[in-house]
Scaffold this motif. Sequence first.
Motif, PDB file in Angstrom:
ATOM      1  N   ARG A  58       6.522  10.466  -4.290  1.00 56.78           N
ATOM      2  CA  ARG A  58       5.885  11.014  -3.071  1.00 56.78           C
ATOM      3  C   ARG A  58       6.802  12.196  -2.757  1.00 56.78           C
ATOM      4  NH1 ARG A  58       4.969   7.502   0.876  1.00 56.78           N
ATOM      5  NH2 ARG A  58       6.545   6.018   0.270  1.00 56.78           N
ATOM      6  N   LEU A  59       7.842  12.302  -2.925  1.00 52.63           N
ATOM      7  CA  LEU A  59       8.789  13.196  -2.345  1.00 52.63           C
ATOM      8  C   LEU A  59       8.844  13.021  -0.850  1.00 52.63           C
ATOM      9  CD1 LEU A  59       8.478  16.724  -4.320  1.00 52.63           C
ATOM     10  CD2 LEU A  59      10.210  14.793  -4.450  1.00 52.63           C
ATOM     11  N   THR A  60       9.426  11.743  -0.482  1.00 47.90           N
ATOM     12  CA  THR A  60       9.646  11.510   0.833  1.00 47.90           C
ATOM     13  C   THR A  60      10.773  12.227   1.527  1.00 47.90           C
ATOM     14  OG1 THR A  60      11.110   9.412   0.618  1.00 47.90           O
ATOM     15  CG2 THR A  60       8.523   9.231   0.601  1.00 47.90           C
ATOM     16  N   ASP A 106      19.609  -7.627 -17.363  1.00 48.10           N
ATOM     17  CA  ASP A 106      19.694  -8.165 -15.925  1.00 48.10           C
ATOM     18  C   ASP A 106      18.834  -7.233 -14.817  1.00 48.10           C
ATOM     19  OD1 ASP A 106      21.405  -9.970 -16.772  1.00 48.10           O
ATOM     20  OD2 ASP A 106      23.270  -9.001 -16.108  1.00 48.10           O
ATOM     21  N   THR A 107      18.547  -7.785 -13.612  1.00 49.67           N
ATOM     22  CA  THR A 107      17.814  -7.119 -12.567  1.00 49.67           C
ATOM     23  C   THR A 107      18.481  -7.234 -11.308  1.00 49.67           C
ATOM     24  OG1 THR A 107      15.642  -7.231 -13.707  1.00 49.67           O
ATOM     25  CG2 THR A 107      15.682  -6.544 -11.397  1.00 49.67           C
ATOM     26  N   LEU A 108      19.006  -6.203 -10.636  1.00 48.13           N
ATOM     27  CA  LEU A 108      19.558  -6.176  -9.229  1.00 48.13           C
ATOM     28  C   LEU A 108      18.535  -5.497  -8.240  1.00 48.13           C
ATOM     29  CD1 LEU A 108      22.230  -6.860  -7.794  1.00 48.13           C
ATOM     30  CD2 LEU A 108      22.790  -4.430  -8.190  1.00 48.13           C
ATOM     31  N   ILE A 109      18.402  -6.475  -7.307  1.00 51.24           N
ATOM     32  CA  ILE A 109      17.265  -6.234  -6.514  1.00 51.24           C
ATOM     33  C   ILE A 109      17.984  -5.852  -4.901  1.00 51.24           C
ATOM     34  CG2 ILE A 109      15.446  -7.245  -5.132  1.00 51.24           C
ATOM     35  CD1 ILE A 109      15.074  -9.016  -7.575  1.00 51.24           C
ATOM     36  N   ALA A 110      17.239  -4.765  -4.232  1.00 51.27           N
ATOM     37  CA  ALA A 110      17.897  -4.335  -2.799  1.00 51.27           C
ATOM     38  C   ALA A 110      16.633  -3.631  -2.212  1.00 51.27           C
ATOM     39  CB  ALA A 110      19.178  -3.570  -2.696  1.00 51.27           C
ATOM     40  N   ALA A 111      16.611  -3.891  -0.949  1.00 49.89           N
ATOM     41  CA  ALA A 111      15.348  -3.027  -0.332  1.00 49.89           C
ATOM     42  C   ALA A 111      15.818  -2.131   0.938  1.00 49.89           C
ATOM     43  CB  ALA A 111      14.272  -4.107  -0.105  1.00 49.89           C
ATOM     44  N   ALA A 112      16.765  -2.882   1.779  1.00 46.16           N
ATOM     45  CA  ALA A 112      17.002  -2.338   3.159  1.00 46.16           C
ATOM     46  C   ALA A 112      18.371  -2.399   3.592  1.00 46.16           C
ATOM     47  CB  ALA A 112      15.954  -2.907   3.983  1.00 46.16           C
ATOM     48  N   GLY A 113      18.835  -1.588   4.596  1.00 49.93           N
ATOM     49  CA  GLY A 113      20.038  -1.720   4.988  1.00 49.93           C
ATOM     50  C   GLY A 113      20.940  -0.816   3.963  1.00 49.93           C
ATOM     51  N   GLY A 114      22.311  -0.898   3.798  1.00 51.68           N
ATOM     52  CA  GLY A 114      23.165  -0.265   2.924  1.00 51.68           C
ATOM     53  C   GLY A 114      23.124  -0.426   1.511  1.00 51.68           C
ATOM     54  N   PRO A 115      22.609  -1.612   0.971  1.00 45.63           N
ATOM     55  CA  PRO A 115      22.586  -1.844  -0.174  1.00 45.63           C
ATOM     56  C   PRO A 115      21.730  -0.950  -1.196  1.00 45.63           C
ATOM     57  CG  PRO A 115      22.663  -4.119   0.778  1.00 45.63           C
ATOM     58  CD  PRO A 115      22.685  -3.117   1.881  1.00 45.63           C
ATOM     59  N   PRO A 116      20.407  -0.728  -0.972  1.00 46.00           N
ATOM     60  CA  PRO A 116      19.663   0.369  -1.761  1.00 46.00           C
ATOM     61  C   PRO A 116      20.041   1.540  -1.532  1.00 46.00           C
ATOM     62  CG  PRO A 116      18.316  -0.357   0.442  1.00 46.00           C
ATOM     63  CD  PRO A 116      19.841  -1.312   0.188  1.00 46.00           C
ATOM     64  N   GLU A 159      13.031  -1.463  -3.316  1.00 40.72           N
ATOM     65  CA  GLU A 159      11.957  -1.072  -2.717  1.00 40.72           C
ATOM     66  C   GLU A 159      12.315  -0.031  -1.405  1.00 40.72           C
ATOM     67  OE1 GLU A 159       9.385  -0.329  -0.126  1.00 40.72           O
ATOM     68  OE2 GLU A 159      10.657  -2.048   0.954  1.00 40.72           O
ATOM     69  N   PHE A 160      12.093   0.980  -1.540  1.00 41.61           N
ATOM     70  CA  PHE A 160      12.453   1.681  -0.283  1.00 41.61           C
ATOM     71  C   PHE A 160      11.446   2.806   0.151  1.00 41.61           C
ATOM     72  CE2 PHE A 160      15.315   4.418   2.355  1.00 41.61           C
ATOM     73  CZ  PHE A 160      16.212   3.566   2.747  1.00 41.61           C
ATOM     74  N   GLY A 161      10.178   2.568  -0.439  1.00 41.16           N
ATOM     75  CA  GLY A 161       9.066   3.069   0.207  1.00 41.16           C
ATOM     76  C   GLY A 161       8.835   2.747   1.685  1.00 41.16           C
ATOM     77  N   PHE A 162       8.894   1.441   1.768  1.00 42.34           N
ATOM     78  CA  PHE A 162       8.704   0.772   3.183  1.00 42.34           C
ATOM     79  C   PHE A 162       9.952   0.257   3.765  1.00 42.34           C
ATOM     80  CE2 PHE A 162       6.194  -1.941   6.111  1.00 42.34           C
ATOM     81  CZ  PHE A 162       5.447  -0.956   6.863  1.00 42.34           C
ATOM     82  N   SER A 163      11.076   0.519   2.833  1.00 43.77           N
ATOM     83  CA  SER A 163      12.260  -0.208   3.485  1.00 43.77           C
ATOM     84  C   SER A 163      12.076  -1.239   4.252  1.00 43.77           C
ATOM     85  CB  SER A 163      13.171   1.206   4.220  1.00 43.77           C
ATOM     86  OG  SER A 163      14.311   0.487   4.749  1.00 43.77           O
ATOM     87  N   CYS A 164      11.909  -2.449   3.561  1.00 41.12           N
ATOM     88  CA  CYS A 164      11.447  -3.566   4.531  1.00 41.12           C
ATOM     89  C   CYS A 164      12.356  -4.749   4.459  1.00 41.12           C
ATOM     90  CB  CYS A 164      10.083  -4.279   3.914  1.00 41.12           C
ATOM     91  SG  CYS A 164       9.370  -5.593   4.988  1.00 41.12           S
ATOM     92  N   THR A 182       0.782  -1.135   0.195  1.00 37.36           N
ATOM     93  CA  THR A 182      -0.054   0.065  -0.010  1.00 37.36           C
ATOM     94  C   THR A 182       0.715   1.315  -0.042  1.00 37.36           C
ATOM     95  OG1 THR A 182      -1.643  -1.226   0.940  1.00 37.36           O
ATOM     96  CG2 THR A 182      -1.938   1.001   1.273  1.00 37.36           C
ATOM     97  N   VAL A 183       2.004   1.319   0.951  1.00 29.12           N
ATOM     98  CA  VAL A 183       2.853   2.365   0.811  1.00 29.12           C
ATOM     99  C   VAL A 183       3.622   2.489  -0.682  1.00 29.12           C
ATOM    100  CG1 VAL A 183       5.086   3.058   1.487  1.00 29.12           C
ATOM    101  CG2 VAL A 183       3.283   2.399   3.216  1.00 29.12           C
ATOM    102  N   ASN A 184       3.753   1.471  -1.453  1.00 24.91           N
ATOM    103  CA  ASN A 184       4.500   1.653  -2.636  1.00 24.91           C
ATOM    104  C   ASN A 184       3.279   1.708  -3.735  1.00 24.91           C
ATOM    105  OD1 ASN A 184       7.630   1.420  -2.416  1.00 24.91           O
ATOM    106  ND2 ASN A 184       6.903  -0.270  -0.988  1.00 24.91           N
TER     107      ASN A 184
END
Length: 644
Positions: free
Chosen positions: A308-310, A430-440, A458-463, A109-111
């Motif tokens: 969304r300009l967070t 290719d696709t590189l995936i990251a979401a939380a912590g240092g990588p994104p 995915e960083f809208g919720f940084s899950c 929902t956030v994203n």
Amino acid sequence: MSHEPTIRLTVAQAVVKFLSSQYSVLDDDRQRFIPAAAGIFGHGNVAGFSQAFSQYADEIPFIQGRNEQSLAHAGSALAKASGRRQTLAVTASIGPGAMNLVTAAALATVNRLPLLLLPGDTYATKRQGPVLQELENPQDADLTVNDAFRPVSAFFARITRPEQLVTALPKAFRVLANPAETGAVVLSLPQDIQSHAFDFPVSLFREREWSIRRTIPQPGDVDRAASVLASAKKPVIIAGGGVHYSEAREALAEFAESTGIPVAETFGGKGAALSDADWALGGIGLEGNPATNRLVAQADVIVSIGTRLTDFATGSQTMFKNPDVAFVAINIAELDTIKQGAVAVLSDAKLGIEALSRRLSAYSVPGDWTTEIASQKADWAARRNRALDPDTVFDRQAPENAELAIPDTDAVVTQGQLIGLLQEHAQAGDTLIAAAGGPPGDLLKVWDATDDRRCHLEFGFSCMGYEIPAGIGVRLADPQSTGRVTVFIGDGTFLMNPTEILTAAQENLDITYVISENHGFQVIRRLQMMKYGQQFGNDFRYRGDGDPAGLSGDYLHVDLGEIASGLGAETIRATSAEEIRTALNDTRTTHGPVAIIVPTVPLVDLPGSEVFWDVAPAEVAEQEWVGPLRTEYERGLEDQRWHV
């Protein structure tokens, strides 16, 4: 009385049969909206939904998972990778199984990603008395734990009668297909109702197409936006995820090329630039690159598109330092068009860009702005290349590393150098995936996603925990692609939720997991040092003797390779740059999951973004070192500004 033909089905059968005949359509491109389902069965859905999914297995494949939250994350990743045209339906039992979906619902929902959740619920008939895993509320007899979904869902319906499906299912798919309203759609299904039969109208199950409509910009809105830009001396575009979802990258490139307006990218907008053109700035904000941020600080007009300009993109409202800065916003969500007091263009990103481009066909940025852009880009390119160069031997004794107190590990490459090796290896598709912590954050700052070297952030919720199941969703979005799907995570995220590696093995999905082993939650440790001044509870260490306050012993002895191998992945530990190159190259065409564990030097970060983040150190503390950090924080607040 109507004589429409009917078909007798249980509620669960009706739901599954309906799902198998729904299609999304965008610009005449028709796809199965729910190409597969996933779930874990328990007493709250095994009698109803397991029977139904088994009966219709030829029409809608079912994926067995290890964790309900993970399966739902896979559905969100499928939605993101498919441009919001597809998602999974995820079923769970009542109680903990259903509650495991709540975090995933919030992420979707956030994203603004479509996700269909089918959690079991406690009995509707209530004649059984309190049942296993039922929440009893003395003030509200209708309340169940599934009401926790309400604040994190785009649509919620509890089905207590079979005939409610006739209206609830179309309403659910209307929300899934509406890009401005989409998110988690939850049909809460009491376990007894799942097995109830009803004579449903046959027409409910006909093939149905759900148009993903493009919002058309109003001419007056475009005129007002164009008038603001026409006199701009230092304009900047901020491109968000909406650029991808509306397939607006080519339109954006043409607009930027013709006007010279530079384009910065948010986490969701990463890869909006098709090529490394003069106008392509890269990441913006707290984890963006400093060159982009310096240019944004000077900008007199900011054009935000599909974002969304967070606070990460605005530096907690400190980024836009030009006293005369004005804003234009193109977005399908009206809430996002009015942020920063912007001149609002309620529009699909592609149509909005094209309309604005037509109105500004004679405009180009002044030459001195072009020169400043080129100068900042060149300075950053040199710093970026040094940080990513995998063949530079990391010197622990170098003056710039003297204050880091770098622990003695077997690591010889930094996380930046590991990214450099991944960049070197990446190919189109290719696709590189990251979401939380240092990588994104690192990828937003330095990854070159041009030429179709995709970066799924995915960083809208940084899950934490999204990344490994996201690899499944991305692979399902394009199962015939020869491009490699790579999940880039730290050891902290890996240890939190590795189990869907087994699902990838079970489904024989080609996914590579590159695990940066840096012995802790290092990005939060970095923030902790900035805002508290000491490490506490973030390094992965044993508790030492006489150590009641923290964990300060040796690093934990964890064999990440054994974990990944035990879950079905081909596993390689690679330490040097050459070993990492060999591992990536040798496994590019490997079928099934691959895990490459890379020790990385702890506490060594990429160059900073030079941006403030409003995270407040303690106003009062016994430790004397906290006071100066609070003073520094309060100085940062002086740059905060509301733009209305």
